[in-house]
Design a protein around this motif. Structure first.
Motif, PDB file in Angstrom:
ATOM      1  N   MET A 120      -2.389 -11.322   6.592  1.00  0.00           N
ATOM      2  CA  MET A 120      -0.956 -11.591   6.575  1.00  0.00           C
ATOM      3  C   MET A 120      -0.234 -10.975   7.764  1.00  0.00           C
ATOM      4  N   SER A 121      -0.986 -10.254   8.609  1.00  0.00           N
ATOM      5  CA  SER A 121      -0.399  -9.678   9.822  1.00  0.00           C
ATOM      6  C   SER A 121      -0.623 -10.559  11.044  1.00  0.00           C
ATOM      7  N   ILE A 122      -1.269 -11.716  10.870  1.00  0.00           N
ATOM      8  CA  ILE A 122      -1.398 -12.667  11.983  1.00  0.00           C
ATOM      9  C   ILE A 122       0.006 -12.978  12.501  1.00  0.00           C
ATOM     10  N   PRO A 123       0.237 -12.904  13.816  1.00  0.00           N
ATOM     11  CA  PRO A 123       1.597 -13.028  14.359  1.00  0.00           C
ATOM     12  C   PRO A 123       2.385 -14.227  13.842  1.00  0.00           C
ATOM     13  N   VAL A 124       1.752 -15.394  13.694  1.00  0.00           N
ATOM     14  CA  VAL A 124       2.483 -16.568  13.222  1.00  0.00           C
ATOM     15  C   VAL A 124       3.049 -16.327  11.819  1.00  0.00           C
ATOM     16  N   PHE A 125       2.285 -15.663  10.963  1.00  0.00           N
ATOM     17  CA  PHE A 125       2.786 -15.355   9.624  1.00  0.00           C
ATOM     18  C   PHE A 125       3.956 -14.380   9.695  1.00  0.00           C
ATOM     19  N   ARG A 126       3.818 -13.354  10.520  1.00  0.00           N
ATOM     20  CA  ARG A 126       4.896 -12.363  10.626  1.00  0.00           C
ATOM     21  C   ARG A 126       6.174 -12.988  11.169  1.00  0.00           C
ATOM     22  N   GLN A 127       6.026 -13.990  12.037  1.00  0.00           N
ATOM     23  CA  GLN A 127       7.210 -14.678  12.565  1.00  0.00           C
ATOM     24  C   GLN A 127       7.922 -15.471  11.479  1.00  0.00           C
ATOM     25  N   LYS A 128       7.141 -15.993  10.528  1.00  0.00           N
ATOM     26  CA  LYS A 128       7.740 -16.770   9.446  1.00  0.00           C
ATOM     27  C   LYS A 128       8.478 -15.852   8.471  1.00  0.00           C
ATOM     28  N   LYS A 129       7.797 -14.782   8.031  1.00  0.00           N
ATOM     29  CA  LYS A 129       8.413 -13.791   7.149  1.00  0.00           C
ATOM     30  C   LYS A 129       7.490 -12.584   7.022  1.00  0.00           C
ATOM     31  N   GLU A 130       8.088 -11.412   6.947  1.00  0.00           N
ATOM     32  CA  GLU A 130       7.337 -10.182   6.740  1.00  0.00           C
ATOM     33  C   GLU A 130       7.057 -10.040   5.247  1.00  0.00           C
ATOM     34  N   ILE A 131       5.786  -9.912   4.886  1.00  0.00           N
ATOM     35  CA  ILE A 131       5.410  -9.787   3.482  1.00  0.00           C
ATOM     36  C   ILE A 131       4.633  -8.487   3.275  1.00  0.00           C
ATOM     37  N   GLU A 132       5.098  -7.681   2.347  1.00  0.00           N
ATOM     38  CA  GLU A 132       4.412  -6.441   1.991  1.00  0.00           C
ATOM     39  C   GLU A 132       3.365  -6.742   0.912  1.00  0.00           C
ATOM     40  N   ILE A 133       2.128  -6.294   1.148  1.00  0.00           N
ATOM     41  CA  ILE A 133       1.085  -6.399   0.136  1.00  0.00           C
ATOM     42  C   ILE A 133       1.109  -5.084  -0.658  1.00  0.00           C
ATOM     43  N   VAL A 134       1.495  -5.154  -1.912  1.00  0.00           N
ATOM     44  CA  VAL A 134       1.802  -3.953  -2.687  1.00  0.00           C
ATOM     45  C   VAL A 134       0.562  -3.165  -3.059  1.00  0.00           C
ATOM     46  N   ASN A 135      -0.445  -3.827  -3.609  1.00  0.00           N
ATOM     47  CA  ASN A 135      -1.594  -3.099  -4.165  1.00  0.00           C
ATOM     48  C   ASN A 135      -2.858  -3.286  -3.319  1.00  0.00           C
ATOM     49  N   VAL A 136      -3.007  -2.441  -2.302  1.00  0.00           N
ATOM     50  CA  VAL A 136      -4.168  -2.462  -1.416  1.00  0.00           C
ATOM     51  C   VAL A 136      -5.062  -1.274  -1.736  1.00  0.00           C
ATOM     52  N   ASP A 137      -6.348  -1.545  -1.908  1.00  0.00           N
ATOM     53  CA  ASP A 137      -7.332  -0.499  -2.137  1.00  0.00           C
ATOM     54  C   ASP A 137      -8.156  -0.333  -0.867  1.00  0.00           C
ATOM     55  N   PRO A 138      -7.934   0.737  -0.091  1.00  0.00           N
ATOM     56  CA  PRO A 138      -8.654   0.894   1.181  1.00  0.00           C
ATOM     57  C   PRO A 138     -10.152   1.065   1.010  1.00  0.00           C
ATOM     58  N   ASN A 139     -10.604   1.356  -0.208  1.00  0.00           N
ATOM     59  CA  ASN A 139     -12.028   1.561  -0.446  1.00  0.00           C
ATOM     60  C   ASN A 139     -12.735   0.317  -0.971  1.00  0.00           C
ATOM     61  N   LEU A 140     -11.980  -0.759  -1.219  1.00  0.00           N
ATOM     62  CA  LEU A 140     -12.587  -1.978  -1.752  1.00  0.00           C
ATOM     63  C   LEU A 140     -13.407  -2.672  -0.667  1.00  0.00           C
ATOM     64  N   LYS A 141     -14.651  -2.971  -0.989  1.00  0.00           N
ATOM     65  CA  LYS A 141     -15.527  -3.667  -0.044  1.00  0.00           C
ATOM     66  C   LYS A 141     -15.154  -5.134   0.032  1.00  0.00           C
ATOM     67  N   GLY A 142     -15.122  -5.663   1.239  1.00  0.00           N
ATOM     68  CA  GLY A 142     -14.766  -7.062   1.445  1.00  0.00           C
ATOM     69  C   GLY A 142     -15.843  -8.005   0.936  1.00  0.00           C
ATOM     70  N   TYR A 143     -15.502  -9.271   0.831  1.00  0.00           N
ATOM     71  CA  TYR A 143     -16.416 -10.287   0.304  1.00  0.00           C
ATOM     72  C   TYR A 143     -17.403 -10.741   1.377  1.00  0.00           C
ATOM     73  N   SER A 144     -18.604 -11.096   0.947  1.00  0.00           N
ATOM     74  CA  SER A 144     -19.562 -11.787   1.823  1.00  0.00           C
ATOM     75  C   SER A 144     -20.473 -12.638   0.946  1.00  0.00           C
ATOM     76  N   GLY A 145     -20.941 -13.759   1.487  1.00  0.00           N
ATOM     77  CA  GLY A 145     -21.842 -14.656   0.775  1.00  0.00           C
ATOM     78  C   GLY A 145     -22.822 -15.274   1.748  1.00  0.00           C
ATOM     79  N   SER A 146     -23.784 -16.048   1.226  1.00  0.00           N
ATOM     80  CA  SER A 146     -24.841 -16.563   2.100  1.00  0.00           C
ATOM     81  C   SER A 146     -25.044 -18.075   2.036  1.00  0.00           C
ATOM     82  N   LYS A 147     -24.411 -18.764   1.076  1.00  0.00           N
ATOM     83  CA  LYS A 147     -24.668 -20.195   0.905  1.00  0.00           C
ATOM     84  C   LYS A 147     -23.530 -21.051   1.475  1.00  0.00           C
TER      85      LYS A 147
END
Length: 216
Positions: free
Chosen positions: A41-68
């Motif tokens: 949501m920090s991609i410049p085009v999005f920020r130009q449209k509107k600033e959006i705060e993401i309220v519940n971020v867990d800095p320790n949460l592992k991101g998604y990955s898949g193989s198929k």
């Protein structure tokens, strides 16, 4: 389709695709998301449209990955070309519903839905997401990928393929050539040159069309 599990970032992306036009200045999801959603949501085009705060971020949460591979299969010549190129992919197709009833939408018949159900490794997803507001349709073009996102965690999907017409990728509002590979475009739209596709890449589930007009 009721997922057995779904990564919080993927659930967040589903919400963003369906409801972004109606969001104000903050988003709070059912479960905490990783920093990847903040980055998306920090991609410049999005920020130009509107600033959006993401309220519940867990800095320790592992991101998604898949193989198929999954293919968002609409039934037209472009997505059919993709399936011919990648026959091993998981097929994801939508049956549109309104007021609880299956309807024919976009020229796709109920008979075609039955045909898709008969294919190996296929999912026919019943959804009313095109009907969430009036006039009917997608609020953002990649909203048609929501059904592929829905099945992705359960089925270890690592990339979503789709059909695309040539001008859909390389024309700017149908008026001039869109150089999505240029440095200036990627600075504003992210690494893919399209801000929606860049979001998919950031959360770990790239969205890509291998045909890009060759089916035409």
């Amino acid at each position: 389709y009721v997922p057995k599990s779904i990564h919080p970032d993927i659930f967040a992306l589903i919400c963003i695709l369906n409801f972004y036009p109606f969001v104000g200045s903050r988003m709070e999801f059912e479960k905490p998301v990783s920093r990847r959603i903040e980055e998306a949501m920090s991609i410049p085009v999005f920020r130009q449209k509107k600033e959006i705060e993401i309220v519940n971020v867990d800095p320790n949460l592992k991101g998604y990955s898949g193989s198929k591979i999954a293919t968002a299969f609409g039934g037209g010549i472009d997505s059919t070309s993709v399936l011919n190129m990648f026959p091993e992919s998981i097929i994801v197709h939508e049956a549109h519903t309104k007021d609880g009833e299956i309807i024919e939408y976009g020229g796709i018949s109920k008979e075609f839905h039955k045909f898709v159900e008969s294919l190996p490794s296929s999912f026919l997803i019943y959804t009313n997401q095109r009907m969430v507001s009036f006039p009917y349709g997608w609020h953002s073009w990649p909203a048609s990928m929501v059904t592929s996102l829905l099945i992705s965690t359960d089925n270890d999907v690592g990339i979503i393929l789709c059909g695309a017409i040539l001008e859909g990728n390389y024309l700017w509002n149908g008026r001039k050539f869109w150089d999505r590979g240029s440095e200036s475009v990627r600075e504003n739209h992210g690494t893919t040159g399209n801000y929606w596709q860049s979001i998919f890449s950031i959360i770990g589930l790239p969205l890509w069309s291998p045909v890009e007009g060759s089916s035409e």
